[in-house]
Motif scaffolding. Structure first.
Motif, PDB file in Angstrom:
ATOM      1  N   ARG A  86      -5.685   0.960  -6.187  1.00 61.39           N
ATOM      2  CA  ARG A  86      -4.618   0.540  -5.288  1.00 61.39           C
ATOM      3  C   ARG A  86      -3.624   1.700  -5.143  1.00 61.39           C
ATOM      4  NH1 ARG A  86      -1.754  -4.921  -6.708  1.00 61.39           N
ATOM      5  NH2 ARG A  86      -3.748  -5.700  -5.870  1.00 61.39           N
ATOM      6  N   LEU A 107      -0.175   1.017   0.283  1.00 65.01           N
ATOM      7  CA  LEU A 107      -0.641   1.901   1.337  1.00 65.01           C
ATOM      8  C   LEU A 107      -2.120   1.659   1.654  1.00 65.01           C
ATOM      9  CD1 LEU A 107       0.270   4.220   3.188  1.00 65.01           C
ATOM     10  CD2 LEU A 107      -0.446   5.825   1.404  1.00 65.01           C
ATOM     11  N   SER A 108      -2.925   1.487   0.611  1.00 66.04           N
ATOM     12  CA  SER A 108      -4.356   1.195   0.787  1.00 66.04           C
ATOM     13  C   SER A 108      -4.891   0.578  -0.488  1.00 66.04           C
ATOM     14  CB  SER A 108      -5.137   2.476   1.124  1.00 66.04           C
ATOM     15  OG  SER A 108      -5.071   3.401   0.042  1.00 66.04           O
ATOM     16  N   GLU A 109      -6.040  -0.053  -0.384  1.00 70.69           N
ATOM     17  CA  GLU A 109      -6.638  -0.696  -1.555  1.00 70.69           C
ATOM     18  C   GLU A 109      -8.145  -0.793  -1.341  1.00 70.69           C
ATOM     19  OE1 GLU A 109      -5.869  -4.634  -4.380  1.00 70.69           O
ATOM     20  OE2 GLU A 109      -4.838  -4.421  -2.437  1.00 70.69           O
ATOM     21  N   ASP A 110      -8.905  -0.371  -2.372  1.00 68.54           N
ATOM     22  CA  ASP A 110     -10.366  -0.541  -2.348  1.00 68.54           C
ATOM     23  C   ASP A 110     -10.809  -0.950  -3.740  1.00 68.54           C
ATOM     24  OD1 ASP A 110     -10.217   1.774  -3.859  1.00 68.54           O
ATOM     25  OD2 ASP A 110     -10.697   3.083  -2.177  1.00 68.54           O
TER      26      ASP A 110
END
Length: 522
Positions: A418, A411-414
Motif C-alpha cells: 500500500r 495513492l495506490s494499492e496492490d
C-alpha cells in the motif's frame, strides 16, 4: 484624507529645505523632553538630535527618514544613569551613559557589517500594524503631558480654566491649518505655516506654555569628550548589558520605521546601510556628549508629509537644529508648545492604522490577536519587546496551523503493498498528528510513504519516521519512504546510525539537467 498627506511625489531642493526646517522645529521639544526622561542635561538631547540626524541623513539607507534622540531609548537610559549616579556620585551616570552610547554605536556597526538588517523582512504584517498602532498611542500619550503645567523637568498639575482653553484652542487651530491649507496651496508645508501662525498669534498677548518653559535651547558647539569613568573590566560589565539593549531597541525601531516609510513612499531603503550609519552616528554622538538616538516615526512622518524625500531634508533639519542651539534660541524658546502638540496629533491620526479595525471578522483571529498584543506591549513595555514578542507569537501561530495540515491519502494499492501520499510539513509541531494517522495492524505487509508533496523539516520529523518504522517492524511489516527531497536525504545521511529508515529501492535520483551553452558546448 490622511493618506493624501503622504502621497508619493518627487522631492526638490525647495521641498527638502522647507520640510527640514519644519522637522527641526518638531525635534526641539522632543529632544529636550527625552533628555529629561533619561535624566541627562537637555543640551545632550539637542546635541544628539543634531549629530544623529546629520550623519544618518547623509550616510543612511533611507532618504527622508529622521533620526534623533528617542523616547524608546530614554526609558532604558534612565536606569543606567540612576545606577551610575549611585556608583560614582552625582553626574557619574551621565558619563556611564556616554560610554554605553559608544558601545551601542559599535554594536550597531557590527550588526550592519554582518548584514543582519535584512531580518526585518521576517516581521509579519500583523506585527507591523500592531507596532504602528502602539507607537501612535505612545506618541499620543506623550503629548497629553503637554497639557500639564511644566517648568523644566518639573511637571505640575493639569491645566485648568483659561490656560486649558487657550491650549486646546491653539492645538485645534494648528490641526485645522495642517489639514485645510493643502486645499489652497501645496507650495509650503502646512505644518510649518501652522507653527508660524500660532506662534504669531500667541505673541500678541496670549499666555501659554512655550518651548522655553521646558528648557532653553541655547548652547555652544559640541566638543569632543571622553567619558570620565574608570576604564576597567568592572565598568565594562556594568555598561555592556545596557549597551546591548540600547543597540537592539534602536535598530528595531529604526528598521521598522524604515519599512513604514518604504510603504508610504512606494520606494525601498537599505536596512544594512542604515544600521551602519546609525552606529556611526551614535559613536560620534557618544564622543560629543550626545545621548544617542535612532529613527523617529513621528518626525519622519512630519518630514515626509511636508515634502521631504531626499537626504537634504534630514541634513537641513540637523543644521537648522544646530542653528537654533547657537543663535536661534530667543525665537525658538517662544514657540508655543500647543503648536508642536497639534502637529504631533496630526501625525498620530495619520500614523494609526485605522484599517486594522476592518480586519476584525475578515482575517484569521490569530492575526487580530497579534495586532492587539503588539499594540498593547508597545504601550506597556517598549517597541523592541513588542516586536520580538509579536514575531514569536506569529511563529507559534504558524507552527500551530502547520501542524494541522499534515494529510495522508492512499495513492495506490496492490497485492501486499500500500502506497500512502503524505502532504505537508513534518516537524516538531506536526509529528503527533502524523503518528496518529497510521494503524500498522490494518495495513498490508509492505507500506510505502510517498513524500513527493511533503518535507521532513527537523530531527523531530526524522524521529517520527523512525518511531513509525519501529511500530511496523513490531507488527512484522515493512515501512519504506520514497521521493524524499534532497535536503531530507542529506538529513538522513548526516543522522547515520541514529535514524534507521528504509528508503525504497525504486526511489528515483533527481538530477539537474545540463543545458548546452551557446555555441553547442556542454
Amino acid at each position: 484624507m490622511f493618506s493624501q498627506l503622504f502621497q508619493k511625489k518627487r522631492g526638490t531642493w525647495r521641498d527638502d529645505a522647507l520640510a527640514g526646517l519644519t522637522t527641526a522645529l518638531a525635534l526641539v521639544p522632543g529632544s529636550i523632553a527625552f533628555a529629561f526622561v533619561a535624566g541627562v542635561p537637555p543640551i545632550s538631547g539637542l546635541y544628539a538630535g543634531f549629530i544623529v540626524c546629520l550623519i544618518t541623513a547623509a550616510l543612511g539607507g533611507r532618504p527622508g527618514m529622521i533620526s534623533s534622540a528617542a523616547g524608546s531609548l530614554a526609558v532604558v537610559m534612565v536606569a543606567l544613569v540612576a545606577e551610575g549616579d549611585r556608583r560614582g556620585g552625582a553626574g557619574a551616570g551621565f558619563e556611564y551613559l556616554l560610554l554605553a552610547v559608544l558601545l551601542m554605536g559599535a554594536l550597531q556597526i557590527v550588526i550592519g557589517l554582518l548584514k543582519l538588517g535584512r531580518l526585518v523582512r521576517l516581521v509579519p504584517h500583523p506585527v507591523m500594524m500592531g507596532f504602528v498602532n502602539g507607537l501612535a498611542i505612545v506618541v499620543f500619550l506623550s503629548q497629553l503631558k503637554m497639557f500639564r503645567e511644566r517648568e523644566g523637568a518639573v511637571v505640575g498639575d493639569w491645566l485648568q480654566g483659561s490656560a486649558l482653553g487657550v491650549m486646546l484652542g491653539l492645538v485645534a487651530l494648528t490641526m485645522a491649518i495642517v489639514y485645510l491649507l493643502p486645499r489652497l496651496t501645496k507650495k509650503v508645508p502646512s505644518s510649518l505655516v501652522a507653527i508660524i501662525v500660532v506662534s504669531l498669534i500667541a505673541a500678541f498677548g496670549l499666555t501659554t506654555q512655550t518651548v522655553g518653559d521646558l528648557s532653553s535651547v541655547q548652547g555652544s558647539l559640541p566638543t569632543p569628550h571622553l567619558p570620565a569613568v574608570p576604564w576597567t573590566w568592572e565598568t565594562f560589565r556594568f555598561v555592556a548589558p545596557y549597551a546591548v539593549v540600547l543597540a537592539l531597541v534602536g535598530l528595531i525601531e529604526t528598521l521598522m520605521t524604515l519599512q513604514l516609510i518604504d510603504e508610504l513612499t512606494e520606494s525601498r531603503g537599505k536596512g544594512n546601510r542604515e544600521c551602519l550609519a546609525l552606529g556611526a552616528a551614535n559613536l560620534v554622538a557618544g564622543a560629543f556628549k550626545g545621548m544617542g538616538g535612532c529613527a523617529l516615526v513621528g518626525e519622519s512622518l512630519i518630514n515626509i508629509g511636508s515634502g521631504g524625500r531626499g537626504r537634504m531634508s534630514g541634513v537641513i533639519a540637523a543644521l537648522a537644529l544646530l542653528a537654533f542651539i547657537l543663535v536661534g534660541a530667543p525665537l525658538i524658546d517662544r514657540i508655543p508648545i500647543a503648536a508642536l502638540t497639534g502637529v504631533m496629533f496630526v501625525v498620530v491620526i495619520a500614523t494609526f492604522e485605522w484599517s486594522s479595525f476592518k480586519t476584525i471578522g475578515k482575517v484569521p483571529h490569530s492575526d487580530v490577536l497579534v495586532i492587539v498584543a503588539v499594540t498593547a506591549v508597545t504601550v506597556w513595555q517598549d517597541l523592541a519587546v513588542a516586536v520580538i514578542s509579536g514575531v514569536i507569537l506569529s511563529a507559534l501561530v504558524f507552527a500551530w496551523k502547520s501542524a494541522k495540515h499534515v494529510r495522508l491519502a492512499v495513492l495506490s494499492e496492490d497485492a501486499g503493498t500500500r502506497v500512502y501520499r503524505v502532504e505537508g510539513l513534518l516537524y516538531f509541531g506536526s509529528v503527533h498528528d502524523f503518528a496518529e494517522k497510521f494503524q500498522p495492524a490494518a495495513d498490508p505487509a509492505r507500506v510505502v510513504l510517498d513524500f513527493h508533496e511533503a518535507r521532513v523539516c527537523d530531527l523531530s520529523g526524522l524521529e517520527a519516521l523512525q518511531a513509525l518504522a519501529s511500530r511496523y517492524r513490531k507488527a512484522g511489516k515493512t515501512l519504506e519512504v520514497r521521493h524524499l527531497s534532497p535536503d531530507c536525504g542529506r538529513m538522513l545521511a548526516r543522522a547515520g546510525d541514529l535514524i534507521q529508515v528504509t528508503v525504497a529501492e525504486d526511489d528515483p535520483q533527481y538530477l539537474v539537467a545540463r543545458l548546452p551553452l551557446r555555441g553547442g558546448a556542454p
